[in-house]
Design a protein around this motif. Sequence first.
Motif, mmCIF file in Angstrom:
data_model
loop_
_atom_site.group_PDB
_atom_site.id
_atom_site.type_symbol
_atom_site.label_atom_id
_atom_site.label_comp_id
_atom_site.label_asym_id
_atom_site.label_seq_id
_atom_site.Cartn_x
_atom_site.Cartn_y
_atom_site.Cartn_z
ATOM 1 N N ARG A 67 0.832 -1.197 0.000
ATOM 2 C CA ARG A 67 0.000 0.000 0.000
ATOM 3 C C ARG A 67 0.867 1.248 0.000
ATOM 4 O O ARG A 67 1.789 1.369 0.804
ATOM 5 N N ASP A 69 0.703 5.520 0.057
ATOM 6 C CA ASP A 69 -0.138 6.699 0.294
ATOM 7 C C ASP A 69 0.593 7.936 -0.189
ATOM 8 O O ASP A 69 1.781 8.070 0.029
ATOM 9 N N HIS A 106 -18.034 -1.708 -4.644
ATOM 10 C CA HIS A 106 -19.388 -1.901 -4.116
ATOM 11 C C HIS A 106 -19.911 -0.590 -3.550
ATOM 12 O O HIS A 106 -20.732 0.078 -4.154
ATOM 13 N N LEU A 107 -19.373 -0.178 -2.386
ATOM 14 C CA LEU A 107 -19.842 1.074 -1.794
ATOM 15 C C LEU A 107 -18.694 1.980 -1.358
ATOM 16 O O LEU A 107 -18.902 2.938 -0.622
ATOM 17 N N GLY A 108 -17.489 1.674 -1.791
ATOM 18 C CA GLY A 108 -16.403 2.622 -1.605
ATOM 19 C C GLY A 108 -15.575 2.493 -0.342
ATOM 20 O O GLY A 108 -14.917 3.445 0.053
ATOM 21 N N CYS A 109 -15.572 1.342 0.323
ATOM 22 C CA CYS A 109 -14.637 1.161 1.434
ATOM 23 C C CYS A 109 -13.237 0.931 0.858
ATOM 24 O O CYS A 109 -13.065 0.793 -0.338
ATOM 25 N N VAL A 110 -12.252 0.854 1.751
ATOM 26 C CA VAL A 110 -10.881 0.654 1.309
ATOM 27 C C VAL A 110 -10.530 -0.826 1.447
ATOM 28 O O VAL A 110 -10.604 -1.380 2.541
ATOM 29 N N GLY A 115 -6.624 -9.071 3.351
ATOM 30 C CA GLY A 115 -7.253 -8.446 4.505
ATOM 31 C C GLY A 115 -8.023 -9.431 5.362
ATOM 32 O O GLY A 115 -8.445 -9.112 6.464
ATOM 33 N N PHE A 124 -9.373 -7.893 -0.115
ATOM 34 C CA PHE A 124 -10.559 -8.130 0.710
ATOM 35 C C PHE A 124 -11.122 -6.805 1.196
ATOM 36 O O PHE A 124 -10.385 -5.924 1.643
ATOM 37 N N PRO A 126 -13.327 -5.015 3.995
ATOM 38 C CA PRO A 126 -13.789 -5.343 5.338
ATOM 39 C C PRO A 126 -15.279 -5.055 5.561
ATOM 40 O O PRO A 126 -15.866 -5.578 6.504
ATOM 41 N N CYS A 127 -15.891 -4.237 4.725
ATOM 42 C CA CYS A 127 -17.257 -3.813 5.007
ATOM 43 C C CYS A 127 -18.278 -4.917 4.743
ATOM 44 O O CYS A 127 -19.068 -5.257 5.605
ATOM 45 N N HIS A 128 -18.256 -5.453 3.527
ATOM 46 C CA HIS A 128 -19.263 -6.471 3.208
ATOM 47 C C HIS A 128 -18.636 -7.704 2.569
ATOM 48 O O HIS A 128 -19.236 -8.354 1.718
ATOM 49 N N GLN B 55 -13.497 7.430 5.497
ATOM 50 C CA GLN B 55 -12.959 7.094 4.188
ATOM 51 C C GLN B 55 -12.604 5.612 4.087
ATOM 52 O O GLN B 55 -12.869 4.973 3.070
ATOM 53 N N GLU B 56 -12.033 5.074 5.157
ATOM 54 C CA GLU B 56 -11.657 3.661 5.137
ATOM 55 C C GLU B 56 -12.871 2.754 5.036
ATOM 56 O O GLU B 56 -12.820 1.716 4.391
ATOM 57 N N LEU B 57 -13.948 3.134 5.728
ATOM 58 C CA LEU B 57 -15.093 2.229 5.860
ATOM 59 C C LEU B 57 -16.365 2.841 5.289
ATOM 60 O O LEU B 57 -17.470 2.550 5.754
ATOM 61 N N SER B 58 -16.218 3.679 4.251
ATOM 62 C CA SER B 58 -17.360 4.506 3.835
ATOM 63 C C SER B 58 -18.560 3.696 3.360
ATOM 64 O O SER B 58 -19.670 4.202 3.340
ATOM 65 N N GLY B 59 -18.349 2.443 2.966
ATOM 66 C CA GLY B 59 -19.469 1.664 2.462
ATOM 67 C C GLY B 59 -20.362 1.103 3.548
ATOM 68 O O GLY B 59 -21.402 0.503 3.255
ATOM 69 N N ARG B 60 -19.963 1.263 4.806
ATOM 70 C CA ARG B 60 -20.787 0.678 5.862
ATOM 71 C C ARG B 60 -21.015 1.651 7.014
ATOM 72 O O ARG B 60 -21.835 1.396 7.901
ATOM 73 N N ARG B 149 -14.343 -2.750 13.115
ATOM 74 C CA ARG B 149 -14.606 -4.019 12.429
ATOM 75 C C ARG B 149 -14.893 -5.141 13.417
ATOM 76 O O ARG B 149 -15.650 -6.054 13.115
ATOM 77 N N TRP B 152 -18.421 -5.605 14.209
ATOM 78 C CA TRP B 152 -19.231 -6.205 13.146
ATOM 79 C C TRP B 152 -19.226 -7.725 13.195
ATOM 80 O O TRP B 152 -20.044 -8.370 12.570
#
Lengths: 171, 153
Positions: A67, A69, A106-110, A115, A124, A126-128, B55-60, B149, B152
């Motif tokens: 990664r 930045d 999907h919805l823009g997580c990192v 992962g 991977f 982490p959100c969904h 920003q890291e977890l914006s989808g949830r 996380r 969750w």
Amino acid sequence: MSEEKKQQVSRRQFLNYTLMGVGGFMAAGLLISPVRMAIDPVLKSGEGGGLANVGIAVDEITNEPTRIDWSVDQVDGWYESQVSRSAWVFKDENDEIVAFSPVCKHLGCVVSWEGSEKYPNEFFCPCHDGRYYKNGVNVPGTPPLTPLDEYEMEIKDGMLFLGDPKPHREA
Amino acid sequence: MKWRKEDLEKYVQAKEYIDTILLPIIPFQLADDAESEKHAFQQEVMGIFGSEIEQELSGRVMLIPSYYYLKEGNKEVEVQRLNDWIAEAKDQPFQHIILLTFDATWKKYEKELDGNLLWLPGLHGADIRTKETQGIIRDQVKQLTEIIRSYWQ
């Protein structure tokens, strides 16, 4: 006497020259903007066209996604700000450098490389539990429906320069 | 997601995926000059934490407007009001409510709050523009996303 007369500039000639001069200026004035536009790409400064040095040398890039930045200045309406960006950079099996955007489609997580312990050798989310193969293509049956975006890139003086994320080459 | 028009449009489409609220709670006071400088700085840092985690977890995760309260105000009243905010979110239904604070006095009231309180040690005398501070913040954000996380699972 007649010799002398020939050397003098007649009224007609003088007017002709003047008109040609003025006409030439007008023509040049009309031509200058289309010509400038036509050769514009050549005059663009050598800054890599908006690509930023992300501070990693090409030799440091391995087969393992890492990664990175960095931040870029961005003017968006009336907000002028530094925007932080990230990428997963590695060399693929053909030894070509790849830089994926970490933003899940999907919805823009990192997303992160490996992962989840359950899914080695994959990106991977982490959100969904969205997953992508190493080549950035989404794993069917997980939430994301398109592959990860890829950054525009350029290599200069052995350093990696990245631009804007573009859709994956297979998308 | 943030509390702004374009994100809300996305949220309405994808409600079932966004189940976590991030609520920064921020003290405010003007009486004590030295303290108010500290609080203003913490407010800035909290803004960075909030947007970085988002920003890291914006989808949830939905980062909602910060809750401000008077530093020396009555905490019992604030707890009551905060629980009203939390109830509003839980109705939606958001399942995880995460409160972020630098103010350690909330620790005493943690049990009365209907959400998860995450207390962060403040950064004192730091300069948010330096590389070191940015590194510290980035590292803490990483650990905070880990904690979120873990809720969750």
